[in-house]
Design a protein around this motif. Sequence first.
Motif, short mmCIF file in Angstrom:
data_model
loop_
_atom_site.label_atom_id
_atom_site.label_comp_id
_atom_site.label_asym_id
_atom_site.label_seq_id
_atom_site.Cartn_x
_atom_site.Cartn_y
_atom_site.Cartn_z
N LEU A 314 9.78 -33.52 18.66
CA LEU A 314 8.51 -34.25 18.75
C LEU A 314 8.55 -35.54 17.93
CD1 LEU A 314 5.61 -34.17 19.86
CD2 LEU A 314 4.94 -32.89 17.84
N ALA A 315 9.26 -35.50 16.81
CA ALA A 315 9.37 -36.70 15.96
C ALA A 315 10.07 -37.82 16.74
CB ALA A 315 10.14 -36.38 14.69
N GLU A 316 11.10 -37.41 17.47
CA GLU A 316 11.85 -38.39 18.27
C GLU A 316 10.95 -38.97 19.38
OE1 GLU A 316 14.56 -39.88 17.93
OE2 GLU A 316 14.41 -40.82 19.91
N ILE A 317 10.20 -38.08 20.02
CA ILE A 317 9.28 -38.54 21.08
C ILE A 317 8.32 -39.58 20.49
CG2 ILE A 317 7.36 -37.84 22.60
CD1 ILE A 317 8.77 -35.16 22.98
N ALA A 318 7.73 -39.24 19.33
CA ALA A 318 6.74 -40.15 18.72
C ALA A 318 7.39 -41.48 18.38
CB ALA A 318 6.15 -39.50 17.48
N ARG A 319 8.58 -41.41 17.78
CA ARG A 319 9.28 -42.66 17.41
C ARG A 319 9.47 -43.53 18.64
NH1 ARG A 319 12.10 -40.00 13.12
NH2 ARG A 319 13.44 -38.99 14.64
N HIS A 320 9.95 -42.91 19.71
CA HIS A 320 10.28 -43.65 20.92
C HIS A 320 9.01 -44.29 21.54
CE1 HIS A 320 12.37 -44.76 24.55
NE2 HIS A 320 11.42 -44.17 25.26
N VAL A 321 7.96 -43.47 21.68
CA VAL A 321 6.74 -43.98 22.32
C VAL A 321 6.13 -45.12 21.48
CG1 VAL A 321 4.39 -43.39 23.09
CG2 VAL A 321 6.25 -41.80 23.48
N VAL A 322 6.13 -44.95 20.15
CA VAL A 322 5.56 -45.99 19.28
C VAL A 322 6.37 -47.28 19.40
CG1 VAL A 322 5.16 -46.62 16.86
CG2 VAL A 322 4.40 -44.40 17.72
N GLU A 323 7.69 -47.11 19.41
CA GLU A 323 8.56 -48.30 19.54
C GLU A 323 8.25 -49.07 20.83
OE1 GLU A 323 13.01 -47.83 19.46
OE2 GLU A 323 12.38 -46.95 17.54
N GLU A 324 8.15 -48.32 21.91
CA GLU A 324 7.85 -48.95 23.21
C GLU A 324 6.49 -49.65 23.16
OE1 GLU A 324 9.74 -49.01 26.20
OE2 GLU A 324 11.24 -48.46 24.70
N ALA A 325 5.52 -48.98 22.52
CA ALA A 325 4.18 -49.55 22.45
C ALA A 325 4.20 -50.83 21.62
CB ALA A 325 3.21 -48.54 21.85
N ARG A 326 4.97 -50.81 20.52
CA ARG A 326 5.05 -52.02 19.67
C ARG A 326 5.60 -53.18 20.48
NH1 ARG A 326 7.47 -48.85 14.62
NH2 ARG A 326 5.53 -48.42 13.49
N LYS A 327 6.62 -52.89 21.29
CA LYS A 327 7.22 -53.94 22.12
C LYS A 327 6.20 -54.49 23.11
CE LYS A 327 11.70 -52.01 22.54
NZ LYS A 327 12.49 -51.34 23.55
N ALA A 328 5.50 -53.55 23.76
CA ALA A 328 4.58 -53.95 24.83
C ALA A 328 3.30 -54.57 24.29
CB ALA A 328 4.23 -52.74 25.69
N ASP A 329 2.81 -54.06 23.15
CA ASP A 329 1.51 -54.50 22.65
C ASP A 329 1.61 -55.69 21.72
OD1 ASP A 329 0.82 -52.32 24.05
OD2 ASP A 329 0.34 -51.05 22.34
N GLY A 330 2.71 -56.39 21.76
CA GLY A 330 3.04 -57.54 20.88
C GLY A 330 1.94 -57.96 19.91
N GLY A 331 2.24 -57.88 18.65
CA GLY A 331 1.29 -58.38 17.66
C GLY A 331 0.42 -57.31 17.03
N ARG A 332 0.19 -56.23 17.69
CA ARG A 332 -0.68 -55.16 17.15
C ARG A 332 0.09 -54.35 16.11
NH1 ARG A 332 -5.83 -52.79 17.80
NH2 ARG A 332 -5.77 -53.08 20.05
N THR A 333 -0.56 -54.02 15.01
CA THR A 333 0.10 -53.17 14.01
C THR A 333 -0.06 -51.71 14.42
OG1 THR A 333 -0.56 -54.77 12.36
CG2 THR A 333 0.16 -52.61 11.53
#
Length: 463
Positions: A314-333
């Motif tokens: 689950l930790a890996e899933i969370a890391r991956h999804v958050v990383e993708e979101a950071r890329k897509a949501d550019g600028g959002r913390t």
Amino acid sequence: MFRDAAEQYHQDHRTLQAFTSLLTLVEALATITEQGEHAPHIGAENAPPITLAAAAKSFAEIAQQVLDCKYVGVFALDPPDECQRMLGTSGLSPEDEAILVRDTNQTPLADYVNASAIAQLHNDQVLTLDLKRQPFMTTRSTHGARFRLVAPMMRSGQLIGIFTMAKTDEEYHDLQSAYTPQEMALAKGIARLATQVIEKVRLLQERAESKANEQKLQEATRRYEDCLSTASHELRTPLTTIKGNLQLSQRRISALSKHAEPSTETAQGLQRIEQPLREALQNFGRLERMISELLDYSRIQADKFILRKQDCDLAEIARHVVEEARKADGGRTILLTLPAQEEITIYADKDRISDVLHNYLTNAHKYSPLDRPIEVNVSVEGTLARVSVRDEGAGIEPEEQEHIWERFYRVPGIEVVEQSLADSNLGLGLYLCQEIIELHHGQLGVQSTPGQGSTFWFTLGYS
Ligand code: ADP
């Protein structure tokens, strides 16, 4: 003395007979309505189980037998001016019945009897009428029965109909001797039963109608869902082709841009094409998410939503999804907090759990100001792993919180903070999250305070 005793005997006998008759009628009444309840549907597929006319006719026939009289009629009185509507008669030839219908239908009660007689009926009193005299108002066909007994049919204190009966004229010479008090009481009782029959049939019809409506609605929903499923499937192929072509054009244009002399007309022209292409691909992503949500929805409805469960982290899933979101949501913390332990092994469909977290994150992004952070927290409590996504958006009113999990539900007044963030927005995301977590035997929910933001969470069993 002898005469008194004989009279008493006859009276008792008549009372007993009246009670027996009433009993017979109650039994018959039960049969009529039971038949109605279980009667097979005749004619139109959703026809009501029994018609009022059929029930009133059967009732009139039984009542005529019980009362042992020449004629019985049951009439409804329709508002506003108490117009008579024949429901059922017994003892009349078809010709006489046709005349009766012609004479009574749509005729206000006031054209039939005078005001004091109407007042008596409203007071739940039985009337005896001589068709040749007042309070009878007009001369009509008597079908050989001049003396009538009219009993009121009352529902909740309101006059809703009349029950009439007539004996043969030969037996009686005047109105006074035509009907005994017992007969009047019996007719009143029978009128009450007639009211019950009509009420019961009305309820049965209403129930049948609402059942038919429900069936129609179910059928319409099924067709709508079929159509949705077909449309989503059919749309996938052309969309994949369009996407492929858009991506190919984008690659070719960027290759051409690299070779074009900067600031030349060609370079500027290529830039002008690149921009709309990028936007087209972005919107394309939105379209894809909508189609994929609709497809998942159709699969759930058709019980074809299949999970591929396996041990995953689950930790890996969370890391991956958050990383993708950071890329897509550019600028959002987007802050991620993980527990100390390295791996959180859950037995789950990795992609589907990613979808849930992704959906929580997308919503937090869509519904909270861009300059506010989003916090993702993964923790382990006993045998449960818990994931939560907290935003500082508008929050959700308590009465709306239970509805947001319903399919196609969107809270009125909650809009995406910026149009460019508009994602699928079909109101299906949280419904799908709920289905996925339930299929994993987990739990999910939201804590939210209007004006302060929301925390969406889910828990899963962890080993
Ligand atoms: P949608 O595609 O409309 O976002 P969802 O099923 O994901 O559908 O969410 C249902 C509704 O719940 C949304 O339309 C929105 O009104 C409300 N909602 C969901 N997440 C949030 C959030 N983080 N803050 C405020 N409202 C939210």
